[in-house]
Design an enzyme around this catalytic site. Structure first.
Site, PDB file in Angstrom:
ATOM      1  N   ASP A  65     -63.377  64.071 -56.501  1.00 45.14           N
ATOM      2  CA  ASP A  65     -64.692  64.427 -57.023  1.00 45.14           C
ATOM      3  C   ASP A  65     -65.703  63.379 -56.564  1.00 45.14           C
ATOM      4  OD1 ASP A  65     -65.372  66.592 -58.715  1.00 45.14           O
ATOM      5  OD2 ASP A  65     -65.916  65.222 -60.324  1.00 45.14           O
ATOM      6  N   TYR A  67     -68.629  60.582 -56.917  1.00 47.44           N
ATOM      7  CA  TYR A  67     -69.069  59.703 -58.007  1.00 47.44           C
ATOM      8  C   TYR A  67     -70.272  60.344 -58.698  1.00 47.44           C
ATOM      9  CZ  TYR A  67     -66.286  56.084 -55.649  1.00 47.44           C
ATOM     10  OH  TYR A  67     -65.277  55.365 -55.074  1.00 47.44           O
ATOM     11  N   PHE A  78     -64.549  58.119 -51.791  1.00 45.38           N
ATOM     12  CA  PHE A  78     -64.326  56.696 -52.086  1.00 45.38           C
ATOM     13  C   PHE A  78     -65.502  55.788 -51.701  1.00 45.38           C
ATOM     14  CE2 PHE A  78     -59.979  58.390 -51.889  1.00 45.38           C
ATOM     15  CZ  PHE A  78     -59.456  57.907 -53.084  1.00 45.38           C
ATOM     16  N   HIS A 188     -52.362  56.502 -56.439  1.00 44.31           N
ATOM     17  CA  HIS A 188     -53.822  56.414 -56.264  1.00 44.31           C
ATOM     18  C   HIS A 188     -54.256  54.959 -56.388  1.00 44.31           C
ATOM     19  CE1 HIS A 188     -58.113  57.124 -57.085  1.00 44.31           C
ATOM     20  NE2 HIS A 188     -57.926  58.312 -56.535  1.00 44.31           N
TER      21      HIS A 188
END
Length: 223
Positions: A65, A67, A78, A188
């Site tokens: 998703d 930010y 990221f 992750h």
């Protein structure tokens, strides 16, 4: 909605005309008409594709998703815009890079555009989000589109290194022909899970080894 790089448009043009994508465009318009702020800004929604043309993709790093804080998202998984604090998951990616490469200097910013420009497709499964509401645009059609992106890469290209970090990303492995491509899986990089295998995974140097094995230029991970 912003336009797509010509190579991507060639392979995904039909997808953009499907009913679910038209519904998605209508939904995004409604969000703005209702006064909601949506991230990233319209011009940045397809940044991952426009910085990494279809025929230049060497590596895929899959996020979930965008930010949802002000000024963060700019269409690359990221990654955050310069001047914004480096998010925790990316801080852990930098930590792993510093362990993986002796000369890596931890950056003071979180802008990964230089990775994208070298062939790292920084793809989120959902490409937009309502400000301050995580996961607010999930199940609106983006996942169908980005699943098609992964499937198309798998079918039309070969030798791509897919980095699947965490359970969500690993569910996408079914879309990838593992006989033609490389899949690297671990936890992750989030602070909640990085110590469960992400640290010490050496995915960045392994990726470069797999690229060099194919006669391709390795990624310069220093940003």
């Amino acid at each position: 909605m912003a336009s797509l790089e010509p190579g991507w448009l060639k392979v995904l043009g039909n997808e953009l005309e499907k009913p679910y994508m038209k519904n998605l465009k209508s939904f995004l318009l409604e969000e703005k008409q209702k006064g909601f702020v949506v991230y990233p800004k319209n011009a940045d929604i397809f940044n991952a594709f426009n910085h990494t043309p279809f025929n230049k993709v060497k590596v895929v790093i899959l996020g979930q998703d965008p930010y949802h804080g002000q000024g963060q998202a700019h269409g690359l998984s990221f990654s955050v815009q310069r001047g914004i604090p480096v998010p925790p998951s990316l801080r852990n990616m930098y930590k792993e890079l510093a362990e993986d490469f002796s000369g890596f200097k931890t950056p003071l910013h979180g802008d990964l555009t230089s990775w994208a420009d070298q062939g790292v497709l920084l793809l989120n499964a959902t490409l937009t989000v309502r400000a301050n509401e995580a996961a607010s645009h999930q199940k609106r059609g983006w996942e169908t589109f980005t699943n098609q992106v992964i499937s198309t890469l798998s079918k039309e290209r070969s030798g791509i290194v897919f980095l699947l970090w965490g359970r969500f990303a690993q569910q996408k492995e079914v879309l990838i022909d593992t006989k033609k491509h490389y899949v690297l899986k671990t936890a992750h990089p989030s602070p909640l899970s990085a110590y469960n295998g992400f640290f010490g995974s050496k995915h960045f140097s392994t990726t470069n080894q797999l690229l060099e094995k194919q006669g391709l230029t390795p990624i310069d991970w220093q940003v």
